[in-house]
Design an enzyme around this catalytic site. Sequence first.
Site, PDB file in Angstrom:
ATOM      1  N   HIS A  19      36.944  18.437 -33.935  1.00  0.00           N
ATOM      2  CA  HIS A  19      37.404  19.642 -33.656  1.00  0.00           C
ATOM      3  C   HIS A  19      36.563  20.206 -32.451  1.00  0.00           C
ATOM      4  CE1 HIS A  19      39.455  24.005 -34.049  1.00  0.00           C
ATOM      5  NE2 HIS A  19      38.385  23.799 -33.483  1.00  0.00           N
ATOM      6  N   HIS A  21      37.237  21.834 -28.156  1.00  0.00           N
ATOM      7  CA  HIS A  21      37.188  20.848 -27.252  1.00  0.00           C
ATOM      8  C   HIS A  21      37.595  20.788 -25.828  1.00  0.00           C
ATOM      9  CE1 HIS A  21      40.692  24.482 -29.004  1.00  0.00           C
ATOM     10  NE2 HIS A  21      39.107  24.306 -30.487  1.00  0.00           N
ATOM     11  N   ASP A  23      38.416  21.756 -23.056  1.00  0.00           N
ATOM     12  CA  ASP A  23      37.686  22.833 -22.073  1.00  0.00           C
ATOM     13  C   ASP A  23      37.025  24.460 -22.346  1.00  0.00           C
ATOM     14  OD1 ASP A  23      39.773  23.807 -23.575  1.00  0.00           O
ATOM     15  OD2 ASP A  23      40.532  25.276 -23.458  1.00  0.00           O
ATOM     16  N   GLY A 181      44.844  29.410 -30.490  1.00  0.00           N
ATOM     17  CA  GLY A 181      45.178  30.469 -29.665  1.00  0.00           C
ATOM     18  C   GLY A 181      44.704  31.869 -30.147  1.00  0.00           C
ATOM     19  N   GLU A 211      40.470  31.510 -39.262  1.00  0.00           N
ATOM     20  CA  GLU A 211      39.218  32.445 -39.218  1.00  0.00           C
ATOM     21  C   GLU A 211      39.439  33.541 -38.364  1.00  0.00           C
ATOM     22  OE1 GLU A 211      39.997  30.538 -34.513  1.00  0.00           O
ATOM     23  OE2 GLU A 211      37.223  31.147 -34.650  1.00  0.00           O
ATOM     24  N   ASP A 301      33.266  22.951 -31.869  1.00  0.00           N
ATOM     25  CA  ASP A 301      34.300  23.939 -31.166  1.00  0.00           C
ATOM     26  C   ASP A 301      34.487  24.111 -29.978  1.00  0.00           C
ATOM     27  OD1 ASP A 301      36.559  25.589 -31.732  1.00  0.00           O
ATOM     28  OD2 ASP A 301      35.944  27.017 -32.361  1.00  0.00           O
TER      29      ASP A 301
HETATM   30 ZN   LIG Z   1      38.857  25.573 -32.263  1.00  0.00          ZN
END
Ligand SMILES: [Zn+2]
EC number: 3.5.4.4
Length: 363
Positions: A19, A21, A23, A181, A211, A301
């Site tokens: 996991h 990202h 960006d 999101g 989360e 993350d």
């Molecule tokens: Zn995430």
Amino acid sequence: MSTPLTLETIRSAPKVLLHDHLDGGLRPQTVIELADASGYQGLPTTDAGVLGGWFRDNANSGSLVRYLEGFAHTCGVMQDEAALVRVAAEAVEDLAADGVVYAEIRYAPELNTAKGLALEQVVEAVQEGFRLGERRAAAAGHRIRVGTLLCAMRQNEGWLRIAELAVRYRDLGVAGFDIAGPEAGFPPSKGRDTFEYLRQQNAHFTIHAGEAFGLPSIWEAIQHCGAERLGHGVRIADDIKVSEADGTAELGRLAAYVRDRRIPLEMCPTSNLQTGAAPTLADHPIGLLAKLRFRVTVNTDNRLMSDCSLSSEFAALAETFGYGWADLRWFTINAMKSAFLGFDERLAIIDEVIKPGYAALSA
Ligand SMILES: [Zn+2]
């Protein structure tokens, strides 16, 4: 005698990251150079050190608006193919240098089309960057393999289109699908047709759930949508009662289901502290969930916003919970077992890379 656990020795251990990202992991200097090359306005500074601190402070501010401002800048400079190739290649090089041997990196292609790129152009540029990063890492002496997860954004329409894109590119390194999101107000069951399609295609997917939002989100992700893994899943701890008298744990039906079915939890401790999902690392449910033998995996993350690496996450957990090499090996094998990669390939990485790596450190 076993090697002492330090950030350096943890970096040398083989690790698996599910996991992360794209960006959320740019190098500050790259953000500055890409902004300059593309005419992107609005960065708060052009000093890489200061900019890195700005991303971290924004993420620590407790304000979601400020947290998201960071992503506006990173996505803002990822709007042409050359930028996407560069960002993707550097992400792989950075993970490889941190000792990651297998990673699944995710991003939402719809966030990279502001200047007119087609979704297919976005995906192809990122794939090219990942392959370039793997070759550069190999040349630097690091073996890493990277799979891609394509995310749809919960608040937008068009989930099915992104799922179709993931299926179309699956033989070219796209390993699966995710939705990211805001959780509140955008339940995963909103996209039932998307998940139905993915299952009919025998395609893999994970869902960000549990989360910011609690058990109903996790329940929907698993029982309505059929998620194979949970992004974060922290709030599954709400379904576990721990006795204050003797510390024994009683699992509710959903928590028991998640544990019994070995549903992987993609936990991201530092990120969870920043978004308020847990007050301190010592209070983070990862300690309890690992003790109860849930299929816990450790993840980053957003490495830029959280100013972390997988090694620094492992080091913080080891310090807080007293973990040793056997625990880090367990998290790593959990992650490799849970990867969206063929069974034989997962086994090969476990047997040929992970087990010998930890054996050498704990011998
Ligand atoms: Zn995430």
